[in-house]
Write an enzyme that holds these catalytic residues in place. Structure first.
Site, short mmCIF file in Angstrom:
data_model
loop_
_atom_site.label_atom_id
_atom_site.label_comp_id
_atom_site.label_asym_id
_atom_site.label_seq_id
_atom_site.Cartn_x
_atom_site.Cartn_y
_atom_site.Cartn_z
CG HIS A 21 5.53 -9.17 5.51
ND1 HIS A 21 5.37 -9.27 3.92
CD2 HIS A 21 5.53 -7.98 5.68
CE1 HIS A 21 5.79 -7.91 3.59
NE2 HIS A 21 5.21 -6.76 4.28
CG ASP A 30 0.11 -4.21 3.22
OD1 ASP A 30 -0.28 -3.31 4.45
OD2 ASP A 30 1.00 -3.51 2.79
CG HIS A 36 4.96 -3.73 2.36
ND1 HIS A 36 4.15 -2.22 2.72
CD2 HIS A 36 5.84 -2.77 1.91
CE1 HIS A 36 4.78 -1.95 3.48
NE2 HIS A 36 6.17 -2.00 2.42
CG ASP A 85 0.67 -0.78 3.66
OD1 ASP A 85 0.17 -1.41 3.08
OD2 ASP A 85 1.66 -1.29 4.25
#
Ligand code: 6XA
Ligand code: ZN
Length: 345
Positions: free
Chosen positions: A163, A199, A201, A288
């Protein structure tokens, strides 16, 4: 497979993050990496190494000098404001939005926290800078190992990185380890590199770093940003721009996605990697996507991670795995090492 792990990752240990309007204990905890390391000791896949210092020049190629300078001094500035801060993490609470200035560097510390971030879920702590730098070194060394002829290597560190953008932190990330690994592969001779982000996200930082570049393909499979963090990027119509047009692929998937649907998107992603002519692959390895993850919404099972690793091996590229998210702490070691073991099988 060589693993570079970060011996000082636990120096970054946030206390609280803002989550759904409340300060709650951080999900991104030191135990995560300790569990992966313990699993790698139980099921050895190769040498466990610790890196030397990061390549500073390359850090300044991925991140802006004023952002790096801010991170380097942020903790001391925070404590200088009030000695009580020595026992309290720094969190941003004010941000420039559309129409505000971002060229001006405010003197006010809270203002600069906001200028260089995009959420209040990412505490900056006494050891953040040291831990993040050591993590960057892990990614750089892992990539150098692969450029030197190893089929694959693993950068095992936290805080995670995908991120983090050129000049912003957020989503628990400060320095973009995957971007540093990709840049290292390029500097060591690869003409084109792909970053595959698995991931849960969207890897908004990695996308933003390479968005206008034609030498890096960024591909991300993730929870649909209409409902999932980071919300404001990660849609299917983001294809790259300028020289990078066509070099970004987002594959958003609905909450509840299981491995059957997820692996169909993975095939799509790997077809794009092959078409791009990538000579090296960086995998942003978040686990995740696991059914038991406390902050995510996919339904992958532990055994699915073995299949993922096998499929990535079949892609046939020199591969750098970079550890990202995964908050079902008891299973994070099993799941992450399953990917690596599947790759090695
Ligand atoms: C909001 C959720 C942050 C997601 C962090 C993550 N506080 N990114 O796992 O991959
Ligand atoms: Zn994640």
């Amino acid at each position: 497979m060589h693993t570079y792990h970060n011996p000082i990752h636990a120096q970054h240990a946030g206390q609280k993050e803002m989550y759904r309007g409340h300060l709650v204990p951080c999900h991104e905890v030191p135990d995560r990496v300790d569990h992966v390391l313990a699993e790698l000791r139980r099921r050895p896949l190769g040498p466990l190494l610790t890196p030397a210092d990061p390549d500073e020049a390359q850090l300044a190629c991925i991140h802006t000098p004023r952002y790096l300078d801010f991170l380097a001094h942020a903790w001391d500035e925070w404590v200088a404001l009030d000695t009580a801060h020595a026992h309290q993490d720094a969190l941003p609470s004010v941000w420039p939005t559309r129409g505000f200035r971002s060229d001006v560097l405010p003197a006010n510390f809270a203002a600069r926290m906001g200028l260089f971030s995009y959420d209040a879920g990412t505490p900056l702590t006494a050891g953040t800078w040291a831990a993040a730098r050591a993590g960057a070194a892990c990614a750089q060394h892992a990539a150098r190992t692969v450029a030197g002829g190893e089929r694959a290597a693993f950068a095992l560190s936290r805080p995670p990185g995908h991120h983090a953008g050129p000049d912003f932190f957020g989503g628990y990330c400060f320095l973009n380890n995957a971007a540093l690994a990709a840049q290292t592969l390029l500097e060591q001779g690869a003409a084109r590199v792909a970053v595959l982000d698995v991931d849960y996200h969207h890897g908004n930082g990695t996308q933003t770093i390479f968005y206008q570049r034609a030498d890096v393909l960024t591909v991300s499979l993730h929870g649909d940003p209409h409902t999932e963090y980071p919300f404001f990027l990660g849609y299917a119509d983001e294809r790259g721009e300028a020289d990078g047009l066509g070099c970004n692929l987002n594959l958003p998937l609905p909450r509840g996605t299981d491995f059957t649907l997820w692996s169909a998107a993975l095939e799509h992603a790997l077809t794009a990697v092959t078409r791009f002519g990538a000579q090296g692959l960086v995998v942003s390895l978040g686990v995740d996507t696991f059914e038991g993850d406390p902050i995510s919404g996919f339904r992958l099972q532990s055994s699915d991670y073995l299949r993922l690793g096998e499929r990535l091996r079949h892609a046939g590229l020199p591969t750098v795995f970079v550890f990202e998210g995964g908050y079902a702490v008891a299973e994070v070691g099993l799941n992450a090492v399953n990917v690596l073991a599947g790759f090695e099988s």
